[in-house]
Design a protein around this motif. Structure first.
Motif, mmCIF file in Angstrom:
data_model
loop_
_atom_site.group_PDB
_atom_site.id
_atom_site.type_symbol
_atom_site.label_atom_id
_atom_site.label_comp_id
_atom_site.label_asym_id
_atom_site.label_seq_id
_atom_site.Cartn_x
_atom_site.Cartn_y
_atom_site.Cartn_z
ATOM 1 N N PRO A 104 25.718 41.186 -6.739
ATOM 2 C CA PRO A 104 24.465 41.435 -6.015
ATOM 3 C C PRO A 104 24.652 42.583 -5.019
ATOM 4 C CG PRO A 104 25.436 39.301 -5.383
ATOM 5 C CD PRO A 104 26.299 39.863 -6.464
ATOM 6 N N ASP A 105 23.611 43.380 -4.868
ATOM 7 C CA ASP A 105 23.710 44.534 -3.973
ATOM 8 C C ASP A 105 23.932 44.085 -2.521
ATOM 9 O OD1 ASP A 105 23.872 47.283 -3.745
ATOM 10 O OD2 ASP A 105 21.743 47.520 -3.255
ATOM 11 N N ASN A 106 23.541 42.849 -2.222
ATOM 12 C CA ASN A 106 23.734 42.333 -0.853
ATOM 13 C C ASN A 106 24.990 41.462 -0.746
ATOM 14 O OD1 ASN A 106 22.869 40.113 -2.247
ATOM 15 N ND2 ASN A 106 21.147 39.617 -0.898
ATOM 16 N N ALA A 107 25.974 41.677 -1.623
ATOM 17 C CA ALA A 107 27.202 40.867 -1.599
ATOM 18 C C ALA A 107 28.070 41.243 -0.401
ATOM 19 C CB ALA A 107 27.998 41.074 -2.883
ATOM 20 N N TYR A 108 29.008 40.357 -0.091
ATOM 21 C CA TYR A 108 30.042 40.637 0.912
ATOM 22 C C TYR A 108 30.684 41.996 0.577
ATOM 23 C CZ TYR A 108 34.449 39.998 3.422
ATOM 24 O OH TYR A 108 35.541 40.166 4.250
ATOM 25 N N GLY A 109 30.655 42.932 1.524
ATOM 26 C CA GLY A 109 31.036 44.326 1.268
ATOM 27 C C GLY A 109 32.343 44.526 0.526
ATOM 28 N N PRO A 110 33.449 43.908 0.969
ATOM 29 C CA PRO A 110 34.728 44.149 0.282
ATOM 30 C C PRO A 110 34.757 43.681 -1.175
ATOM 31 C CG PRO A 110 35.105 43.374 2.517
ATOM 32 C CD PRO A 110 33.627 43.232 2.274
ATOM 33 N N ASN A 111 33.865 42.768 -1.575
ATOM 34 C CA ASN A 111 33.756 42.402 -2.989
ATOM 35 C C ASN A 111 33.329 43.638 -3.795
ATOM 36 O OD1 ASN A 111 33.221 41.231 -5.478
ATOM 37 N ND2 ASN A 111 32.134 39.468 -4.660
ATOM 38 N N LYS A 112 32.376 44.405 -3.237
ATOM 39 C CA LYS A 112 31.922 45.627 -3.903
ATOM 40 C C LYS A 112 33.027 46.689 -3.885
ATOM 41 C CE LYS A 112 27.457 46.664 -2.890
ATOM 42 N NZ LYS A 112 26.242 46.853 -2.022
ATOM 43 N N THR A 113 33.746 46.767 -2.772
ATOM 44 C CA THR A 113 34.805 47.779 -2.656
ATOM 45 C C THR A 113 35.919 47.535 -3.680
ATOM 46 O OG1 THR A 113 34.334 47.582 -0.308
ATOM 47 C CG2 THR A 113 36.159 48.992 -0.916
ATOM 48 N N LEU A 114 36.222 46.249 -3.928
ATOM 49 C CA LEU A 114 37.237 45.916 -4.933
ATOM 50 C C LEU A 114 36.787 46.415 -6.313
ATOM 51 C CD1 LEU A 114 39.852 44.262 -5.752
ATOM 52 C CD2 LEU A 114 38.288 42.366 -6.222
ATOM 53 N N ALA A 115 35.499 46.210 -6.613
ATOM 54 C CA ALA A 115 34.970 46.652 -7.904
ATOM 55 C C ALA A 115 35.028 48.177 -8.019
ATOM 56 C CB ALA A 115 33.537 46.146 -8.078
ATOM 57 N N ILE A 124 37.491 48.092 -15.692
ATOM 58 C CA ILE A 124 36.483 47.020 -15.580
ATOM 59 C C ILE A 124 35.276 47.628 -14.870
ATOM 60 C CG2 ILE A 124 35.952 44.777 -14.544
ATOM 61 C CD1 ILE A 124 39.183 44.414 -14.651
ATOM 62 N N THR A 125 34.149 47.659 -15.566
ATOM 63 C CA THR A 125 32.975 48.306 -14.967
ATOM 64 C C THR A 125 32.164 47.285 -14.176
ATOM 65 O OG1 THR A 125 31.699 47.913 -16.963
ATOM 66 C CG2 THR A 125 32.820 50.036 -16.804
ATOM 67 N N HIS A 126 31.296 47.791 -13.320
ATOM 68 C CA HIS A 126 30.434 46.890 -12.555
ATOM 69 C C HIS A 126 29.070 47.537 -12.359
ATOM 70 C CE1 HIS A 126 31.943 49.576 -9.373
ATOM 71 N NE2 HIS A 126 30.778 49.357 -8.784
ATOM 72 N N ARG A 127 28.071 46.689 -12.166
ATOM 73 C CA ARG A 127 26.736 47.156 -11.789
ATOM 74 C C ARG A 127 26.237 46.237 -10.689
ATOM 75 N NH1 ARG A 127 23.168 47.474 -17.099
ATOM 76 N NH2 ARG A 127 22.009 49.064 -15.968
ATOM 77 N N TYR A 128 25.403 46.801 -9.838
ATOM 78 C CA TYR A 128 24.797 45.998 -8.783
ATOM 79 C C TYR A 128 23.398 45.578 -9.208
ATOM 80 C CZ TYR A 128 28.654 47.929 -6.078
ATOM 81 O OH TYR A 128 29.898 48.266 -5.650
ATOM 82 N N TYR A 129 23.057 44.341 -8.893
ATOM 83 C CA TYR A 129 21.695 43.876 -9.190
ATOM 84 C C TYR A 129 21.037 43.406 -7.910
ATOM 85 C CZ TYR A 129 23.309 38.994 -8.994
ATOM 86 O OH TYR A 129 23.810 37.791 -8.571
ATOM 87 N N ASN A 130 19.720 43.336 -7.949
ATOM 88 C CA ASN A 130 18.925 42.876 -6.815
ATOM 89 C C ASN A 130 18.821 41.351 -6.898
ATOM 90 O OD1 ASN A 130 17.036 42.229 -4.922
ATOM 91 N ND2 ASN A 130 15.420 43.573 -5.727
ATOM 92 N N ALA A 131 19.525 40.675 -5.998
ATOM 93 C CA ALA A 131 19.585 39.205 -6.053
ATOM 94 C C ALA A 131 18.222 38.568 -5.820
ATOM 95 C CB ALA A 131 20.579 38.688 -5.012
ATOM 96 N N MET A 132 17.266 39.318 -5.238
ATOM 97 C CA MET A 132 15.948 38.763 -4.976
ATOM 98 C C MET A 132 15.022 38.939 -6.170
ATOM 99 S SD MET A 132 16.556 37.448 -2.174
ATOM 100 C CE MET A 132 14.956 36.906 -1.569
ATOM 101 N N ASP A 133 15.551 39.517 -7.254
ATOM 102 C CA ASP A 133 14.736 39.764 -8.438
ATOM 103 C C ASP A 133 15.489 39.287 -9.688
ATOM 104 O OD1 ASP A 133 13.174 40.668 -10.484
ATOM 105 O OD2 ASP A 133 13.366 42.805 -9.982
ATOM 106 N N PRO A 134 15.315 38.015 -10.086
ATOM 107 C CA PRO A 134 16.046 37.500 -11.255
ATOM 108 C C PRO A 134 15.824 38.351 -12.504
ATOM 109 C CG PRO A 134 15.027 35.685 -10.056
ATOM 110 C CD PRO A 134 14.510 36.949 -9.426
#
Ligand SMILES: *Cc1c(COP(=O)(O)O)cnc(C)c1O
Length: 402
Positions: A104-115, A124-134
């Motif tokens: 989620p784009d609003n995840a704990y910051g270092p989780n995104k930094t690890l990705a 390992i690729t990653h994408r961010y999604y909007n957690a408020m929009d299923p």
């Protein structure tokens, strides 16, 4: 006769068994003794039937793991040296080159930094999604998606997602769901039973928890846990934990064991104080938005209400404010500097109230539609009296404009 040094090491005295007291013993070990070579060869290290080496567990860590399973409603637990290590262990145990991870784009910051760092470097690729929009999550799931992180409430901005909907979408797609459960802590909602009473329990696959926060409660321990209900998945994580050598210190484990009995009382006390302060902040004209899931105008309030609004539920100890846009960054910094009881510092859920200014532009790939424009400050409410904390914010607001 052996030399004194030898006798002191191999001393024959054994204290009688049967000691009982409220504190759990601190069993410190790298080495664990075996009575025979046969025992050494045959002992199992992957479950709690025996002891083999400090890394694999002692009575102290086993006891903590079992209590954390009870807290979160899981079946197996692995302890790691920090909350971030829990997040990293989940990724390393589950993902391989070619897999995609959704965060989620609003995840704990270092989780995104690890990705963005190690995971990307390992293919390992990653994408961010909007957690408020299923629907955004549904659209971003692909055949490469192996795992999806969920977090409730969102980090810093505290939007509350429709967690059951997000989990259901992942299950339909066959992707693993990993929850960062630090905010809920096993109290606000049950990660392995997101729809109480449903014929088939709706559950996340993995719950990672920064024990640094509520379970420790003191602002003085770093630790994390990874909890599961599926034995095969647990073994995968346990093996990765062993290969990476992510042991925790016995004294730290004992500190968490010592704090755990008061977690429900502390969660409630933090929660009540936070609701009172957040509601008061809504009456202050300096703030254009107050973000706290229990406030009816906060994003995702309805989803919070469905999942967490029970007598034994809750809304944790965090709230954020957005300053009116005419306040400059310097003024907001002056506000934070002027606070006396709220100390400048990271982390939360300890006795001392904390404050951190955040620049959302550097944290999100897009500015969320539901968050007002302006400078953001996050408060972590400690265990001081609410009236004193409110007076502290009031005086800092006066200092900022004066
Ligand atoms: C603090 C925190 C972590 C990381 O925990 P540490 O023990 O500080 O590494 C992970 N996720 C969330 C949501 C946190 O608040």
């Amino acid at each position: 006769m052996s030399a004194l040094s030898t006798t002191l090491i191999h001393h024959p005295y054994e204290a009688p068994e049967g000691f009982a007291g409220p504190a759990h013993a601190v069993h410190k070990a790298s080495t664990v003794f075996f009575p025979t070579v046969a025992a050494m060869r045959s002992r199992e290290w992957k479950d709690k039937t025996a002891y083999t080496y400090g890394l694999h567990g002692t009575p102290t860590t086993y006891a903590l793991e079992e209590r954390l399973c009870t807290l979160e409603g899981g079946a197996q637990c692995v302890l790691v040296p920090s909350g971030l290590a829990a997040v990293a262990l989940v990724a390393l145990a589950v993902l391989k080159t070619g897999d995609e991870l959704l965060i989620p784009d609003n995840a704990y910051g270092p989780n995104k930094t690890l990705a963005e760092g190690e995971l990307r470097a390992w293919g390992i690729t990653h994408r961010y999604y909007n957690a408020m929009d299923p629907q955004d999550l549904a659209a971003k799931l692909s055949s490469a998606t192996r795992m999806v992180w969920v977090e409730a409430a969102g980090s810093v901005t505290l939007e509350f997602p429709d967690l059951p909907a997000l989990v259901r979408i992942c299950k339909q797609h066959g992707a693993l769901v990993a929850l960062d459960n630090t905010w809920g802590a096993g109290i606000a909602f049950k990660p392995f039973d997101l729809e109480p009473g449903a014929p088939e329990p709706l559950a996340v696959d993995i719950s990672a928890h920064a024990l640094t926060k509520y379970p420790s409660g003191g602002g003085d321990v770093l630790m994390g846990s990874v909890i599961t209900r599926d034995t095969a998945l647990h073994l995968k994580i346990k093996l990765c934990h062993m290969r990476l050598g992510l042991a925790v210190g016995a004294n730290d484990a004992e500190m968490v064991l010592r704090s755990l009995p008061s977690i429900t009382l502390r969660y409630r006390a933090h929660d009540e104080a936070t609701r009172a302060l957040a509601a008061w902040c809504q009456t202050q004209s300096a703030f254009v938005q107050v973000l706290h899931p229990a406030l009816p105008r906060s994003p995702g309030h309805g989803f919070w209400k469905t999942l967490c609004d029970r007598p034994d539920g809750g809304a944790a100890c965090l709230f954020s404010v957005v300053f009116a846009p005419h306040f400059s960054q310097d003024q907001v910094d002056a506000f934070c500097d002027a606070l006396q009881l709220f100390r400048l510092g990271y982390s939360w859920a300890g006795p001392v109230s904390l404050v951190v200014p955040y620049d959302l532009r550097s944290m999100r790939s897009v500015w969320p539609a539901e968050i007002a424009q302006g400078t953001m400050v996050r408060f972590s409410v400690g265990l001081e009296a609410v009236a004193d904390l409110q007076a502290d914010i009031a005086q800092a607001l006066r200092a900022m404009v004066g």
